[in-house]
Structures are given as C-alpha cells and as structure tokens.
Design an enzyme around this catalytic site. Structure first.
Site, PDB file in Angstrom:
ATOM      1  N   LYS A  49       0.818  -1.206   0.000  1.00 50.03           N
ATOM      2  CA  LYS A  49       0.000   0.000   0.000  1.00 50.03           C
ATOM      3  C   LYS A  49       0.854   1.259   0.000  1.00 50.03           C
ATOM      4  O   LYS A  49       0.509   2.255  -0.644  1.00 50.03           O
ATOM      5  CB  LYS A  49      -0.968  -0.005   1.181  1.00 50.03           C
ATOM      6  CG  LYS A  49      -2.090  -0.998   0.961  1.00 50.03           C
ATOM      7  CD  LYS A  49      -3.221  -0.851   1.950  1.00 50.03           C
ATOM      8  CE  LYS A  49      -4.348  -1.810   1.614  1.00 50.03           C
ATOM      9  NZ  LYS A  49      -4.853  -2.511   2.796  1.00 50.03           N
ATOM     10  N   LYS A 100      -7.039 -14.254 -10.605  1.00 48.21           N
ATOM     11  CA  LYS A 100      -8.301 -14.460  -9.913  1.00 48.21           C
ATOM     12  C   LYS A 100      -9.195 -13.232  -9.978  1.00 48.21           C
ATOM     13  O   LYS A 100      -8.731 -12.128 -10.277  1.00 48.21           O
ATOM     14  CB  LYS A 100      -8.040 -14.887  -8.470  1.00 48.21           C
ATOM     15  CG  LYS A 100      -7.434 -13.842  -7.566  1.00 48.21           C
ATOM     16  CD  LYS A 100      -7.343 -14.395  -6.149  1.00 48.21           C
ATOM     17  CE  LYS A 100      -7.284 -13.266  -5.146  1.00 48.21           C
ATOM     18  NZ  LYS A 100      -7.271 -13.678  -3.750  1.00 48.21           N
ATOM     19  N   LYS A 146     -11.644  -7.095  -7.101  1.00 47.83           N
ATOM     20  CA  LYS A 146     -12.207  -5.749  -7.261  1.00 47.83           C
ATOM     21  C   LYS A 146     -11.301  -4.845  -8.082  1.00 47.83           C
ATOM     22  O   LYS A 146     -11.744  -4.146  -8.980  1.00 47.83           O
ATOM     23  CB  LYS A 146     -12.393  -5.117  -5.877  1.00 47.83           C
ATOM     24  CG  LYS A 146     -13.827  -4.966  -5.477  1.00 47.83           C
ATOM     25  CD  LYS A 146     -13.960  -4.284  -4.116  1.00 47.83           C
ATOM     26  CE  LYS A 146     -13.335  -5.076  -2.985  1.00 47.83           C
ATOM     27  NZ  LYS A 146     -13.990  -4.921  -1.689  1.00 47.83           N
TER      28      LYS A 146
END
Ligand code: TRP
Length: 354
Positions: free
Chosen positions: A112, A218, A221
């Site tokens: 992040k 996979k 979002k």
C-alpha cells in the site's frame, strides 16, 4: 459451547463471485455449527480515504448482500466495526506493545505504501529503498499512520472478541500471524492468559479458485474482471460473452490455455457436472464453440445470482430490518468487547479509581 468464528470485510465495493464462492457461501454453511460474527470493517476502510458518502452506503450494501446470500441474523452476529468504541480504545492500548519495525515489514503495508508513493512493484527498488522513501521524507504525508497500524487494528478486532477461528485467504495470513504474535507477547509481558491465539480456519481442504473474465488471474475488485452479485441479467450476460478466450483447439486433445481453463473453472463452480464434461469433450474433439460455452455459463451463473440479486433489492429497501440487525449485532459484539477491554485495562493498570 460453540467456537467463535470471526471475519471482517472492508466495505469498499459490491461483492463479486470470488467473495461469494470464496467466503460468503461458506459463511452460510457454518452458521449452525459455530458462533459466527461477521462485521463490516469501516475503520479499516478509512486507511485509503474513501468518499464518506460511498463508505456509508457501502456498509449498507454489503450488509444487504450478506443477508440476501442467506446469512440468518437470528444465528449470526453482524455488526459495524465503528459501532464498537471499545475497538479503537484497545487499538491504542495494544499499539504500546507493537513495534514499528514489524509493522513496516508487513507485506500489505509495503504494497500500500508503494502504491501511495507511485512506485511500481517491478521498479526493482530494494526493500531498504522503499523503507527509506516511506520514512525518509518528512513532508511525505501520503503514507498515513493508519496504514502502518492496520495490523494492530485487525488484531484487536479478533482479540477483543476472543475469537478462536478466523477464515482468511492468503493475503491476510500474515496479519493473522501478527495477531497471534501480539496475543502471545501481551500475555507473557503481563504474565496473564488473557488472549487466546486465533487460528486460520480452513473450512475446505482445497481452496476455491475463482478466476476473472480477463483471461488472467483471480477475480478481484481492483482487477476490473468481476461478476457482481448485484449485476443485472443484461450486464452479466454481456460480461460473460466478452470473456477472453483463444483461437480454439486445432488438433484433438490440445492443452487448454489459461483463459479457457478459467471458463471451465467458473463452470465447475456454477454448472452441473455433465454440462462441464460436455464442453470438455467438445474441446478435446475440437467441436467446441466458445459462444455456446459462454451462453451456458452465463445461464448457470444467473441461476445462482439472480435470486440473490432480487433479495438484495428487497433488503436494501428495508431500513428497519438492516437497522435492527446492526443494532442487535453491535449490542452482542459490545458485550464481549466491554468485558475484554475491562480485563486489559485492569492488567495494564489504567482502571478507574472511583
Ligand atoms: N483486513 C481484512 C481484509 O482486508 C479485513 C479485516 C479487518 C478482517 N479485520 C478483520 C478479517 C478481522 C478477519 C478478521 O480482508
């Protein structure tokens, strides 16, 4: 007494098929056998500064999706993290026993932080370079302290409920490992046996792989390759018909490419076994038409998602129901939290004089 299973989800968007097959459908199956607690981690979502209106709406949306998928509020406890003020208090207390070094070395933090600083993973920056960039510049406010202490907050979610089992995927395993470490450290520092060490709950022997429609990895979002439970019929069909495939097998028994295998995998989750076999046979003898396969796949996915979608719409309009579920959930979650927090305060010596 039933064991407590606890899981949280950041309310950052709608639920997709990966969430459904990977977690939600299993949550529904577990609700009779365990004391299940599922919560919306809105405080965790704040670390990435969501739009306040969206954040508030997403909490409702996901609750509606949980209920629509079959979670029964008479059996499971559903609550919003920020409705339990004991969580932020314990977060402060536990942080006194958490090292900034171990937080900075957490994989999710580095990911992040890298994103916030605009560094690509393959820019070949060494770990040290990244750490230097994060702390080196005093004026750098892009990596907030909440991001750093994310694992403390998650540990508190788990420990404050004294949960035994936490069903998490690969990306959260390190956080759970830290939770165990923090629990052990606290217990041994104060010579108490206050926090049980939670274990990862692998509720199936094999983990389900839910691929996306873009021919790669996979469903996720941030990958933009999702089928959402809330997708309407037209949207869903369109997405499936546009799924990436290949040129088709030229010789019998050709190896299956990744994009096509992904569609077979989705079919395995949603279609009848003989349907899947039919298309696998057609692939093997080169008679397969991907258009037919996709049509069938869309049909079979819709059989699962459309009834859920209808219920989502109903529940979304039922503010009274959602309010009741969250209020009762918060009361139950707080009852445990108040107890655990009182024990911790006592042990740390900050309990009241009067
Ligand atoms: N960090 C988790 C995620 O991003 C969400 C979460 C927050 C969680 N608190 C938790 C999961 C406690 C399990 C238990 O997916």
């Amino acid at each position: 007494m039933k064991e407590t299973v606890l899981s949280g989800i950041r309310p950052t968007g709608n639920l997709h098929l990966g969430n459904y097959f990977g977690a939600l459908s299993k949550f529904v199956r577990m609700q009779d056998d365990y004391n299940c607690m599922y919560f919306l981690a809105d405080l965790h979502a704040l670390t990435t500064h969501p739009d306040p209106k969206m954040l508030h709406q997403n909490v409702k949306n996901i609750l509606a999706e949980y209920l629509a998928a079959g979670l029964d509020p008479d059996k499971v406890t559903m609550f919003v993290q920020s409705d339990v003020p004991e969580i932020p208090e314990l977060y402060l207390l536990l942080n006194m026993h958490v090292g900034i070094g171990e937080l900075m070395r957490t994989a999710s933090f580095k990911d992040k932080a890298r994103k916030a600083l605009g560094i690509n993973k393959n820019d070949n920056e060494s770990e040290e370079d990244i750490e230097k960039q994060i702390i080196g510049n005093e004026t750098n406010k892009r990596v907030n302290a909440g991001l750093l202490t994310y694992p403390t907050l998650m540990a508190v979610d788990i420990l404050i409920q004294k949960a035994h089992k936490v069903p998490v995927g690969k990306d959260q395993e390190q956080h759970l490992e830290l939770t165990r470490r923090f629990a052990r450290r606290f217990n041994s520092f104060y010579g108490v046996d206050l926090f049980p060490e939670p274990e990862n709950f692998n509720f199936t022997s094999h983990s389900v792989k839910v691929p996306g429609l873009d021919g790669s990895g996979k469903m996720g979002k941030s990958e933009g390759n999702c089928i959402y439970l809330i997708d309407d019929e037209k949207t869903l069909r369109k997405k499936v018909m546009r799924a990436v495939t290949d040129e088709g097998p030229k010789v019998p028994n050709s190896p299956v490419s990744v994009p096509v295998q992904n569609l077979f995998d989705l079919m395995e989750l949603t279609s009848a076994p003989d349907t899947l076999q039919h298309f696998k046979d057609a692939y093997a003898d080169c008679s397969i038409r991907y258009g037919d396969l996709k049509k069938q796949l869309a049909e079979d996915i819709l059989k699962i998602t459309l009834p859920i979608r209808e219920r989502i719409m109903e529940v979304r309009n039922d503010d009274a129901l959602m309010g009741r579920v969250l209020k009762e959930g918060a009361e139950k979650a707080r009852a445990n939290a108040v107890k655990t927090l009182a024990e911790v305060r006592e042990v740390m010596g900050i309990h009241k004089f009067y």
